[in-house]
Design a protein around this motif. Structure first.
Motif, PDB file in Angstrom:
ATOM      1  N   LEU A 291      36.482  41.609  44.237  1.00  0.00           N
ATOM      2  CA  LEU A 291      37.533  40.649  44.547  1.00  0.00           C
ATOM      3  C   LEU A 291      38.063  40.098  43.237  1.00  0.00           C
ATOM      4  O   LEU A 291      37.388  40.163  42.202  1.00  0.00           O
ATOM      5  CB  LEU A 291      36.991  39.517  45.423  1.00  0.00           C
ATOM      6  N   ASN A 292      39.278  39.567  43.281  1.00  0.00           N
ATOM      7  CA  ASN A 292      39.836  38.916  42.116  1.00  0.00           C
ATOM      8  C   ASN A 292      39.622  37.407  42.247  1.00  0.00           C
ATOM      9  O   ASN A 292      39.663  36.872  43.359  1.00  0.00           O
ATOM     10  CB  ASN A 292      41.332  39.241  41.992  1.00  0.00           C
ATOM     11  N   GLU A 293      39.430  36.734  41.132  1.00  0.00           N
ATOM     12  CA  GLU A 293      39.139  35.298  41.172  1.00  0.00           C
ATOM     13  C   GLU A 293      40.242  34.476  41.821  1.00  0.00           C
ATOM     14  O   GLU A 293      39.979  33.400  42.357  1.00  0.00           O
ATOM     15  CB  GLU A 293      38.828  34.758  39.769  1.00  0.00           C
TER      16      GLU A 293
ATOM     17  N   ASN B 224      42.058  35.547  44.417  1.00  0.00           N
ATOM     18  CA  ASN B 224      42.217  35.873  45.847  1.00  0.00           C
ATOM     19  C   ASN B 224      41.922  34.638  46.697  1.00  0.00           C
ATOM     20  O   ASN B 224      41.038  33.842  46.373  1.00  0.00           O
ATOM     21  CB  ASN B 224      41.251  36.991  46.257  1.00  0.00           C
ATOM     22  N   SER B 225      42.652  34.519  47.814  1.00  0.00           N
ATOM     23  CA  SER B 225      42.390  33.419  48.744  1.00  0.00           C
ATOM     24  C   SER B 225      41.059  33.656  49.457  1.00  0.00           C
ATOM     25  O   SER B 225      40.595  34.801  49.564  1.00  0.00           O
ATOM     26  CB  SER B 225      43.513  33.353  49.781  1.00  0.00           C
ATOM     27  N   LEU B 226      40.450  32.595  49.976  1.00  0.00           N
ATOM     28  CA  LEU B 226      39.204  32.763  50.722  1.00  0.00           C
ATOM     29  C   LEU B 226      39.433  33.490  52.049  1.00  0.00           C
ATOM     30  O   LEU B 226      38.539  34.163  52.543  1.00  0.00           O
ATOM     31  CB  LEU B 226      38.505  31.417  50.947  1.00  0.00           C
ATOM     32  N   GLU B 227      40.648  33.384  52.603  1.00  0.00           N
ATOM     33  CA  GLU B 227      40.944  34.158  53.819  1.00  0.00           C
ATOM     34  C   GLU B 227      40.871  35.661  53.501  1.00  0.00           C
ATOM     35  O   GLU B 227      40.300  36.434  54.283  1.00  0.00           O
ATOM     36  CB  GLU B 227      42.350  33.847  54.380  1.00  0.00           C
ATOM     37  N   HIS B 228      41.447  36.051  52.369  1.00  0.00           N
ATOM     38  CA  HIS B 228      41.388  37.460  51.968  1.00  0.00           C
ATOM     39  C   HIS B 228      39.934  37.882  51.695  1.00  0.00           C
ATOM     40  O   HIS B 228      39.488  38.949  52.114  1.00  0.00           O
ATOM     41  CB  HIS B 228      42.254  37.676  50.717  1.00  0.00           C
ATOM     42  N   ALA B 229      39.203  37.022  50.993  1.00  0.00           N
ATOM     43  CA  ALA B 229      37.801  37.330  50.681  1.00  0.00           C
ATOM     44  C   ALA B 229      36.988  37.509  51.967  1.00  0.00           C
ATOM     45  O   ALA B 229      36.156  38.416  52.079  1.00  0.00           O
ATOM     46  CB  ALA B 229      37.192  36.209  49.827  1.00  0.00           C
ATOM     47  N   LEU B 230      37.243  36.646  52.947  1.00  0.00           N
ATOM     48  CA  LEU B 230      36.524  36.734  54.223  1.00  0.00           C
ATOM     49  C   LEU B 230      36.786  38.083  54.886  1.00  0.00           C
ATOM     50  O   LEU B 230      35.844  38.753  55.359  1.00  0.00           O
ATOM     51  CB  LEU B 230      36.992  35.604  55.154  1.00  0.00           C
ATOM     52  N   LEU B 231      38.036  38.489  54.882  1.00  0.00           N
ATOM     53  CA  LEU B 231      38.405  39.768  55.501  1.00  0.00           C
ATOM     54  C   LEU B 231      37.725  40.934  54.778  1.00  0.00           C
ATOM     55  O   LEU B 231      37.096  41.795  55.394  1.00  0.00           O
ATOM     56  CB  LEU B 231      39.932  39.929  55.474  1.00  0.00           C
TER      57      LEU B 231
ATOM     58  N   LEU C 131      36.393  39.723  39.575  1.00  0.00           N
ATOM     59  CA  LEU C 131      37.030  40.036  38.291  1.00  0.00           C
ATOM     60  C   LEU C 131      38.218  39.110  38.045  1.00  0.00           C
ATOM     61  O   LEU C 131      38.773  38.541  38.990  1.00  0.00           O
ATOM     62  CB  LEU C 131      37.526  41.490  38.284  1.00  0.00           C
ATOM     63  N   ASN C 132      38.603  38.963  36.781  1.00  0.00           N
ATOM     64  CA  ASN C 132      39.869  38.282  36.477  1.00  0.00           C
ATOM     65  C   ASN C 132      40.966  39.339  36.315  1.00  0.00           C
ATOM     66  O   ASN C 132      40.706  40.537  36.504  1.00  0.00           O
ATOM     67  CB  ASN C 132      39.741  37.370  35.244  1.00  0.00           C
ATOM     68  N   LYS C 133      42.179  38.918  35.961  1.00  0.00           N
ATOM     69  CA  LYS C 133      43.261  39.909  35.970  1.00  0.00           C
ATOM     70  C   LYS C 133      43.140  40.905  34.814  1.00  0.00           C
ATOM     71  O   LYS C 133      43.778  41.955  34.836  1.00  0.00           O
ATOM     72  CB  LYS C 133      44.636  39.239  36.024  1.00  0.00           C
ATOM     73  N   GLU C 134      42.290  40.604  33.844  1.00  0.00           N
ATOM     74  CA  GLU C 134      42.010  41.572  32.769  1.00  0.00           C
ATOM     75  C   GLU C 134      40.837  42.499  33.123  1.00  0.00           C
ATOM     76  O   GLU C 134      40.294  43.179  32.241  1.00  0.00           O
ATOM     77  CB  GLU C 134      41.690  40.840  31.461  1.00  0.00           C
ATOM     78  N   GLU C 135      40.419  42.481  34.383  1.00  0.00           N
ATOM     79  CA  GLU C 135      39.298  43.327  34.850  1.00  0.00           C
ATOM     80  C   GLU C 135      37.972  42.968  34.178  1.00  0.00           C
ATOM     81  O   GLU C 135      37.068  43.802  34.069  1.00  0.00           O
ATOM     82  CB  GLU C 135      39.576  44.825  34.629  1.00  0.00           C
ATOM     83  N   GLN C 136      37.893  41.725  33.731  1.00  0.00           N
ATOM     84  CA  GLN C 136      36.611  41.253  33.196  1.00  0.00           C
ATOM     85  C   GLN C 136      35.792  40.630  34.316  1.00  0.00           C
ATOM     86  O   GLN C 136      36.338  40.021  35.244  1.00  0.00           O
ATOM     87  CB  GLN C 136      36.842  40.221  32.090  1.00  0.00           C
ATOM     88  N   LEU C 137      34.465  40.750  34.211  1.00  0.00           N
ATOM     89  CA  LEU C 137      33.577  40.167  35.220  1.00  0.00           C
ATOM     90  C   LEU C 137      33.501  38.655  35.023  1.00  0.00           C
ATOM     91  O   LEU C 137      33.179  38.179  33.933  1.00  0.00           O
ATOM     92  CB  LEU C 137      32.185  40.784  35.066  1.00  0.00           C
TER      93      LEU C 137
ATOM     94  N   LYS D  85      40.348  29.268  46.580  1.00  0.00           N
ATOM     95  CA  LYS D  85      40.316  30.595  45.968  1.00  0.00           C
ATOM     96  C   LYS D  85      38.866  31.043  45.740  1.00  0.00           C
ATOM     97  O   LYS D  85      37.931  30.231  45.747  1.00  0.00           O
ATOM     98  CB  LYS D  85      41.033  30.545  44.616  1.00  0.00           C
ATOM     99  N   VAL D  86      38.718  32.340  45.500  1.00  0.00           N
ATOM    100  CA  VAL D  86      37.393  32.903  45.227  1.00  0.00           C
ATOM    101  C   VAL D  86      36.716  32.156  44.066  1.00  0.00           C
ATOM    102  O   VAL D  86      35.518  31.870  44.113  1.00  0.00           O
ATOM    103  CB  VAL D  86      37.500  34.418  44.934  1.00  0.00           C
ATOM    104  N   SER D  87      37.504  31.806  43.050  1.00  0.00           N
ATOM    105  CA  SER D  87      36.912  31.122  41.887  1.00  0.00           C
ATOM    106  C   SER D  87      36.318  29.759  42.247  1.00  0.00           C
ATOM    107  O   SER D  87      35.493  29.224  41.514  1.00  0.00           O
ATOM    108  CB  SER D  87      37.952  30.953  40.777  1.00  0.00           C
ATOM    109  N   ASP D  88      36.729  29.192  43.398  1.00  0.00           N
ATOM    110  CA  ASP D  88      36.193  27.890  43.810  1.00  0.00           C
ATOM    111  C   ASP D  88      34.772  27.983  44.382  1.00  0.00           C
ATOM    112  O   ASP D  88      34.077  26.971  44.463  1.00  0.00           O
ATOM    113  CB  ASP D  88      37.092  27.246  44.877  1.00  0.00           C
ATOM    114  N   VAL D  89      34.356  29.166  44.828  1.00  0.00           N
ATOM    115  CA  VAL D  89      33.040  29.261  45.482  1.00  0.00           C
ATOM    116  C   VAL D  89      32.100  30.265  44.826  1.00  0.00           C
ATOM    117  O   VAL D  89      30.909  30.295  45.124  1.00  0.00           O
ATOM    118  CB  VAL D  89      33.167  29.628  46.987  1.00  0.00           C
ATOM    119  N   MET D  90      32.590  31.111  43.921  1.00  0.00           N
ATOM    120  CA  MET D  90      31.751  32.184  43.367  1.00  0.00           C
ATOM    121  C   MET D  90      30.607  31.641  42.503  1.00  0.00           C
ATOM    122  O   MET D  90      30.657  30.523  42.003  1.00  0.00           O
ATOM    123  CB  MET D  90      32.615  33.142  42.534  1.00  0.00           C
ATOM    124  N   ASP D  91      29.569  32.470  42.365  1.00  0.00           N
ATOM    125  CA  ASP D  91      28.497  32.221  41.392  1.00  0.00           C
ATOM    126  C   ASP D  91      28.951  32.708  40.029  1.00  0.00           C
ATOM    127  O   ASP D  91      29.391  33.855  39.908  1.00  0.00           O
ATOM    128  CB  ASP D  91      27.262  33.113  41.679  1.00  0.00           C
TER     129      ASP D  91
END
Lengths: 154, 154
Positions: A27-29, A31-38, A51-57, A85-91
């Motif tokens: 997933l991209n950082e 991405n919305s959580l709705e997209h992540a859920l799907l 990943l971020n938009k530079e394809e970094q982890l 967004k994904v960045s709000d909940v990721m480890d």
């Protein structure tokens, strides 16, 4: 330390255990959580690299982290996902490996993790090392060791 | 076939790898999907064994199977969970093991499964064998084999 014969047998069929980035769901950082859920529901993996938009982890995110956002203080509130967004909940606390992998460290990390993300020196996402691939190699080791070698107590 | 030294080293620290039933999170087949969603999200396991009221193993259920029910034909419809039970979405196609475990078969099954449920002869749920416990034993094997034994090619 891992002995040379064990290492040889574990690495015999796959040089580095890497499942390369193009074959890994991410997933991209932003991405919305709705997209992540799907995505997380449909692909059947409970956790994927972010990943971020530079394809970094930049992190790892799990289905349970996303679903957890839908539980309000007292009730189930799916609308809670909106605007997050994904960045709000990721480890972001993870232990990425680099190639060539350190087999000893990798075997230890896989005791507590279903996969280890792999990056290059610029933190570009290279892929993952999974318990599945390691367990295939362990099966090979377990079957071949005493077929190919004499093993005697010191 | 797995050789005797490999088997001895894998089994040295834990006789059967079993995490016994009282320490395993489970769901009941008649639990609502709302309850299942809450349990699976909060415990952090992506899949758990499903029992009937006689504590017999009847299936496995994953967080993604539950969340998937919330996706309608076109939209996200959390109300779809209402009235559905764990037995409506669980997998019943599984390969439970019995004690004493067959190490060879278990190692093979764990390549594709994060855990193997264990039952007795009456299908009573006894617990699970996890990749985590096997990987701990693999670490022990990898470290000790060539410390304790001389290994020479045949």
């Amino acid at each position: 330390m891992i002995g040379s014969t064990v290492k040889k047998l574990l690495l015999e069929n796959e040089a580095d255990f890497l499942i390369s980035a193009e074959n890994v769901a991410t997933l991209n950082e932003i991405n919305s959580l709705e997209h992540a859920l799907l995505v997380l529901t449909k692909i059947g993996y409970s956790r994927v690299p972010v990943l971020n938009k530079e394809e970094q982890l930049v992190g790892l995110v799990s289905l349970s982290q996303v679903v957890d956002q839908m539980f309000g203080m007292e009730d189930f509130e799916p609308q809670n996902l909106s605007g997050k967004k994904v960045s709000d909940v990721m480890d972001t606390n993870m232990s990425p490996a680099q190639l060539p992998i350190d087999l000893e460290k990798t075997l230890h990390l896989l005791v507590d993790n279903n996969f280890i993300p792999v990056v290059d020196e610029n933190n570009q996402f290279m892929g993952i090392i999974t318990r599945k691939e390691i367990l295939k190699a362990v099966n090979h080791l377990a079957h071949e060791l005493e077929t190919e070698y004499n093993v005697m107590m010191k």
